[in-house]
Design a protein around this motif. Structure first.
Motif, PDB file in Angstrom:
ATOM      1  N   ILE A  96       0.853  -1.184   0.000  1.00 30.85           N
ATOM      2  CA  ILE A  96       0.000   0.000   0.000  1.00 30.85           C
ATOM      3  C   ILE A  96       0.892   1.238   0.000  1.00 30.85           C
ATOM      4  N   CYS A  98       0.483   4.867   0.831  1.00 26.88           N
ATOM      5  CA  CYS A  98      -0.531   5.697   1.485  1.00 26.88           C
ATOM      6  C   CYS A  98      -0.069   7.143   1.576  1.00 26.88           C
ATOM      7  N   HIS A 180      -1.640  -1.111  -4.102  1.00 29.82           N
ATOM      8  CA  HIS A 180      -2.774  -0.249  -3.779  1.00 29.82           C
ATOM      9  C   HIS A 180      -2.321   1.185  -3.555  1.00 29.82           C
ATOM     10  N   TRP A 182      -3.620   4.615  -1.623  1.00 28.80           N
ATOM     11  CA  TRP A 182      -4.575   5.152  -0.652  1.00 28.80           C
ATOM     12  C   TRP A 182      -4.254   6.613  -0.362  1.00 28.80           C
ATOM     13  N   LYS A 192      -9.149   6.845   1.702  1.00 30.20           N
ATOM     14  CA  LYS A 192      -9.798   6.715   0.398  1.00 30.20           C
ATOM     15  C   LYS A 192      -8.928   5.796  -0.459  1.00 30.20           C
ATOM     16  N   ASP A 193      -9.525   4.704  -0.926  1.00 27.75           N
ATOM     17  CA  ASP A 193      -8.818   3.788  -1.815  1.00 27.75           C
ATOM     18  C   ASP A 193      -8.953   4.332  -3.235  1.00 27.75           C
ATOM     19  N   ASN A 195      -8.251   2.897  -5.849  1.00 31.50           N
ATOM     20  CA  ASN A 195      -8.525   1.800  -6.791  1.00 31.50           C
ATOM     21  C   ASN A 195      -7.584   1.811  -7.996  1.00 31.50           C
TER      22      ASN A 195
END
Ligand code: CO
Length: 212
Positions: A96, A98, A180, A182, A192-193, A195
């Motif tokens: 991720i 982020c 991912h 984020w 908030k992802d 996507n």
């Protein structure tokens, strides 16, 4: 005041250890056996975005790399070493990136003021501005533009992850590895992802695709 703050940290640690042991006397014995976190977190160094806390992860559950503005700079040996170890030794399944709204690094990249050596790090974020100049310049509201820039930066870092030889080799070997993007809201706590859907090196521009 300063000494008091510092001493408090050590006192907090003792309290924390006791709390863990009260809940599970084997807590540290189990952790000492080794780690197998399913997740690598690449986040901003910002003190308000603590990786474990905002996803409710316990020690042992998330491998963490943080730098200013959650950057994936492909010549950064620190990031590459963390990524290599996470993917090839720990076999994490998720990475991720982020970012967060209100990111000082991204804000600095929007402006022209020199802030010292860090200008050279922030320059990578300025490149993201250049890639998305048309979309960003079309946003009149400064705050909306800032938020959009934060999101573009996260997406770009996910792409930069996918471009690394490490991620491409893992995909080539059919190792399950999901990327991912984020964005964390400092004023809401909500993630908030974005996507970002990059699942193979065929999602990259051809020039970046590596054959093995
Ligand atoms: Co930040």
């Amino acid at each position: 005041m300063e000494v008091k703050f510092y001493n408090q940290l050590l006192a907090n640690n003792k309290k924390w250890v006791q709390k863990q042991l009260d809940e599970n006397p084997d807590f540290f014995n189990e952790l000492a056996k080794g780690q197998q976190p399913p997740l690598l977190w690449i986040g901003c160094a910002d003190s308000r975005v603590p990786a474990n806390e905002i996803i409710g992860a316990k020690p042992g559950e998330v491998f963490v790399h943080r730098n200013i503005a959650n950057m994936v700079v492909h010549s950064d040996m620190n990031m590459l070493s963390v990524l290599d170890y996470a993917v090839n030794a720990l076999k994490v399944r998720h990475v991720i990136v982020c970012g967060h709204y209100g990111c000082g690094g991204v804000k600095a990249a929007m402006g022209n003021q020199s802030i010292g050596l860090i200008d050279n790090w922030v320059r990578h974020i300025k490149d993201v501005y250049r890639f998305h100049k048309t979309e960003l310049d079309a946003i009149e509201d400064e705050n909306e533009k800032f938020n959009a820039f934060v999101e573009f930066n996260v997406k770009e870092q996910v792409l930069d992850l996918a471009k690394t030889s490490i991620v491409q080799a893992a995909w080539k070997n059919n190792q399950p590895l999901y990327l991912h993007g984020w964005v964390y809201g400092i004023d809401s706590g909500i993630v908030k992802d974005l996507n970002v859907n990059i699942t193979s090196n065929e999602d990259l521009e051809e020039v970046y695709q590596l054959s093995f």
